[in-house]
Design a protein around this motif. Sequence first.
Motif, PDB file in Angstrom:
ATOM      1  N   ILE A 175       0.761  -1.227  -0.154  1.00 46.64           N
ATOM      2  CA  ILE A 175       0.089  -0.054  -0.086  1.00 46.64           C
ATOM      3  C   ILE A 175       0.791   1.363  -0.109  1.00 46.64           C
ATOM      4  CG2 ILE A 175      -1.689   1.178   1.260  1.00 46.64           C
ATOM      5  CD1 ILE A 175      -2.512  -1.471   2.433  1.00 46.64           C
ATOM      6  N   THR A 176       1.698   1.107   0.786  1.00 44.76           N
ATOM      7  CA  THR A 176       2.814   2.438   0.945  1.00 44.76           C
ATOM      8  C   THR A 176       3.413   2.448  -0.463  1.00 44.76           C
ATOM      9  OG1 THR A 176       2.967   1.820   3.343  1.00 44.76           O
ATOM     10  CG2 THR A 176       4.635   3.216   2.035  1.00 44.76           C
ATOM     11  N   ARG A 177       3.994   1.550  -0.919  1.00 43.40           N
ATOM     12  CA  ARG A 177       4.757   1.779  -2.321  1.00 43.40           C
ATOM     13  C   ARG A 177       3.883   2.383  -3.517  1.00 43.40           C
ATOM     14  NH1 ARG A 177       7.096  -3.426  -1.217  1.00 43.40           N
ATOM     15  NH2 ARG A 177       5.753  -4.239  -2.482  1.00 43.40           N
ATOM     16  N   MET A 178       2.272   1.975  -3.198  1.00 50.45           N
ATOM     17  CA  MET A 178       1.568   2.478  -4.398  1.00 50.45           C
ATOM     18  C   MET A 178       1.326   3.796  -4.073  1.00 50.45           C
ATOM     19  SD  MET A 178       0.060   1.911  -7.177  1.00 50.45           S
ATOM     20  CE  MET A 178       0.461   0.157  -7.416  1.00 50.45           C
ATOM     21  N   LEU A 179       1.020   4.297  -2.815  1.00 53.84           N
ATOM     22  CA  LEU A 179       0.953   5.665  -2.334  1.00 53.84           C
ATOM     23  C   LEU A 179       2.220   6.557  -2.713  1.00 53.84           C
ATOM     24  CD1 LEU A 179      -1.173   7.643  -1.332  1.00 53.84           C
ATOM     25  CD2 LEU A 179      -0.240   7.084   1.144  1.00 53.84           C
ATOM     26  N   ALA A 180       3.363   5.923  -2.403  1.00 52.70           N
ATOM     27  CA  ALA A 180       4.699   6.713  -2.924  1.00 52.70           C
ATOM     28  C   ALA A 180       4.639   7.065  -4.455  1.00 52.70           C
ATOM     29  CB  ALA A 180       5.798   6.080  -2.428  1.00 52.70           C
ATOM     30  N   LEU A 181       4.219   6.031  -5.151  1.00 53.84           N
ATOM     31  CA  LEU A 181       4.257   6.081  -6.558  1.00 53.84           C
ATOM     32  C   LEU A 181       3.240   7.173  -6.950  1.00 53.84           C
ATOM     33  CD1 LEU A 181       5.311   5.236  -9.320  1.00 53.84           C
ATOM     34  CD2 LEU A 181       3.169   3.442  -9.352  1.00 53.84           C
ATOM     35  N   SER A 182       2.214   7.201  -6.448  1.00 49.71           N
ATOM     36  CA  SER A 182       1.199   8.231  -6.711  1.00 49.71           C
ATOM     37  C   SER A 182       1.752   9.765  -6.407  1.00 49.71           C
ATOM     38  CB  SER A 182      -0.146   7.980  -5.948  1.00 49.71           C
ATOM     39  OG  SER A 182      -0.965   9.190  -6.091  1.00 49.71           O
ATOM     40  N   GLU A 183       2.398   9.767  -5.284  1.00 54.01           N
ATOM     41  CA  GLU A 183       3.018  11.176  -4.999  1.00 54.01           C
ATOM     42  C   GLU A 183       4.082  11.474  -5.619  1.00 54.01           C
ATOM     43  OE1 GLU A 183       3.677  10.150  -0.690  1.00 54.01           O
ATOM     44  OE2 GLU A 183       1.709  10.492  -0.180  1.00 54.01           O
ATOM     45  N   GLN A 184       4.963  10.467  -5.977  1.00 56.11           N
ATOM     46  CA  GLN A 184       5.939  11.036  -6.956  1.00 56.11           C
ATOM     47  C   GLN A 184       5.492  11.256  -8.347  1.00 56.11           C
ATOM     48  OE1 GLN A 184       8.118   7.053  -7.023  1.00 56.11           O
ATOM     49  NE2 GLN A 184       9.369   7.595  -5.102  1.00 56.11           N
ATOM     50  N   LEU A 185       4.685  10.669  -8.884  1.00 56.98           N
ATOM     51  CA  LEU A 185       4.075  11.057 -10.337  1.00 56.98           C
ATOM     52  C   LEU A 185       3.146  12.570 -10.295  1.00 56.98           C
ATOM     53  CD1 LEU A 185       2.540   7.689 -11.218  1.00 56.98           C
ATOM     54  CD2 LEU A 185       4.424   8.790 -12.534  1.00 56.98           C
ATOM     55  N   GLU A 186       2.540  12.766  -8.934  1.00 57.64           N
ATOM     56  CA  GLU A 186       2.067  13.918  -9.004  1.00 57.64           C
ATOM     57  C   GLU A 186       3.051  15.163  -8.670  1.00 57.64           C
ATOM     58  OE1 GLU A 186      -1.028  16.230  -6.145  1.00 57.64           O
ATOM     59  OE2 GLU A 186      -0.987  14.157  -5.692  1.00 57.64           O
ATOM     60  N   ALA A 187       4.060  15.026  -8.039  1.00 56.55           N
ATOM     61  CA  ALA A 187       5.210  15.791  -7.890  1.00 56.55           C
ATOM     62  C   ALA A 187       5.977  15.894  -9.141  1.00 56.55           C
ATOM     63  CB  ALA A 187       6.222  15.521  -6.819  1.00 56.55           C
ATOM     64  N   ALA A 188       6.067  14.991 -10.188  1.00 50.68           N
ATOM     65  CA  ALA A 188       6.716  15.318 -11.290  1.00 50.68           C
ATOM     66  C   ALA A 188       5.710  15.945 -12.270  1.00 50.68           C
ATOM     67  CB  ALA A 188       6.843  13.681 -12.091  1.00 50.68           C
ATOM     68  N   GLY A 189       4.396  15.748 -12.162  1.00 49.72           N
ATOM     69  CA  GLY A 189       3.542  16.407 -12.863  1.00 49.72           C
ATOM     70  C   GLY A 189       3.459  18.059 -12.456  1.00 49.72           C
ATOM     71  N   LEU A 190       3.638  18.450 -11.344  1.00 46.21           N
ATOM     72  CA  LEU A 190       3.846  19.724 -10.773  1.00 46.21           C
ATOM     73  C   LEU A 190       5.135  20.460 -11.442  1.00 46.21           C
ATOM     74  CD1 LEU A 190       2.498  19.483  -7.249  1.00 46.21           C
ATOM     75  CD2 LEU A 190       1.406  20.635  -8.995  1.00 46.21           C
ATOM     76  N   GLY A 191       6.236  19.496 -11.291  1.00 46.32           N
ATOM     77  CA  GLY A 191       7.465  19.859 -11.971  1.00 46.32           C
ATOM     78  C   GLY A 191       7.438  20.235 -13.434  1.00 46.32           C
ATOM     79  N   GLU A 192       6.552  19.479 -14.180  1.00 48.87           N
ATOM     80  CA  GLU A 192       6.255  19.835 -15.656  1.00 48.87           C
ATOM     81  C   GLU A 192       5.726  20.841 -15.648  1.00 48.87           C
ATOM     82  OE1 GLU A 192       6.457  18.639 -19.692  1.00 48.87           O
ATOM     83  OE2 GLU A 192       7.632  18.546 -18.186  1.00 48.87           O
ATOM     84  N   MET A 193       4.615  21.066 -14.807  1.00 48.22           N
ATOM     85  CA  MET A 193       3.955  22.366 -15.104  1.00 48.22           C
ATOM     86  C   MET A 193       5.020  23.665 -14.994  1.00 48.22           C
ATOM     87  SD  MET A 193       0.315  21.656 -13.097  1.00 48.22           S
ATOM     88  CE  MET A 193      -0.319  23.360 -13.681  1.00 48.22           C
ATOM     89  N   ARG A 194       5.756  23.481 -14.034  1.00 52.44           N
ATOM     90  CA  ARG A 194       6.656  24.621 -13.696  1.00 52.44           C
ATOM     91  C   ARG A 194       7.982  24.563 -14.686  1.00 52.44           C
ATOM     92  NH1 ARG A 194       6.175  22.430  -8.447  1.00 52.44           N
ATOM     93  NH2 ARG A 194       8.183  21.733  -8.844  1.00 52.44           N
ATOM     94  N   ASP A 195       7.982  23.741 -15.760  1.00 56.66           N
ATOM     95  CA  ASP A 195       9.229  23.564 -16.457  1.00 56.66           C
ATOM     96  C   ASP A 195      10.262  23.184 -15.672  1.00 56.66           C
ATOM     97  OD1 ASP A 195       8.053  24.128 -18.784  1.00 56.66           O
ATOM     98  OD2 ASP A 195       8.005  26.269 -18.679  1.00 56.66           O
TER      99      ASP A 195
END
Length: 198
Positions: A175-195
Amino acid sequence: MSDRTHHRPMTPGDGFFAEIAGGTDPAMLREAGDLAATVLVRGARESEDPALAERVVHLAESEGLETLAEVWSGAPADTLAGSLWRLFLLRSWVHADPERVAREYDAGQRRVDVARVVAGVADPPGPDELRRMVDEVLRGIARGDFAVTLFRAAAFARIVAAGRAALGRSSHDEITRMLALSEQLEAAGLGEMRDALG
């Protein structure tokens, strides 16, 4: 004038990583992996080739997940290479066990309503629907907004994590690994929005 040798841009397909994987210098492998990720994400949008999105979706099958792991798995989550690795890993997992994923998604979707809308999965979510959804998310690498691709994958992973918790059949680590994956992908999406996703 640069002494660096320039090569024709790479495109996904058979042998895409042939010159990258198997090298002995980890720094060169990491640099080549970063370059390949940049070509995939940034270069694919400039292509006029309608088949490119399909080649990107099936990259793990044509090149082998082991090759992608060798090239991208060590990359930080807040890089193009690291986020691509996580996207392809998620797709491989869904295709490997779609029945389990469908059960977990179904159990989690009512607990994370906003994420369900972002993920964009049919209701009810059967194995075939989930395979189609994850493939459609990866098509976004080549023909959509990469930040949206990352946010959709993050929402999907968050729902699955909630489903795993609700069903009580997964370990705390799963469960923790899947939640961490979600958080990493979301953070990457925010990073992409900020270039800022490099």
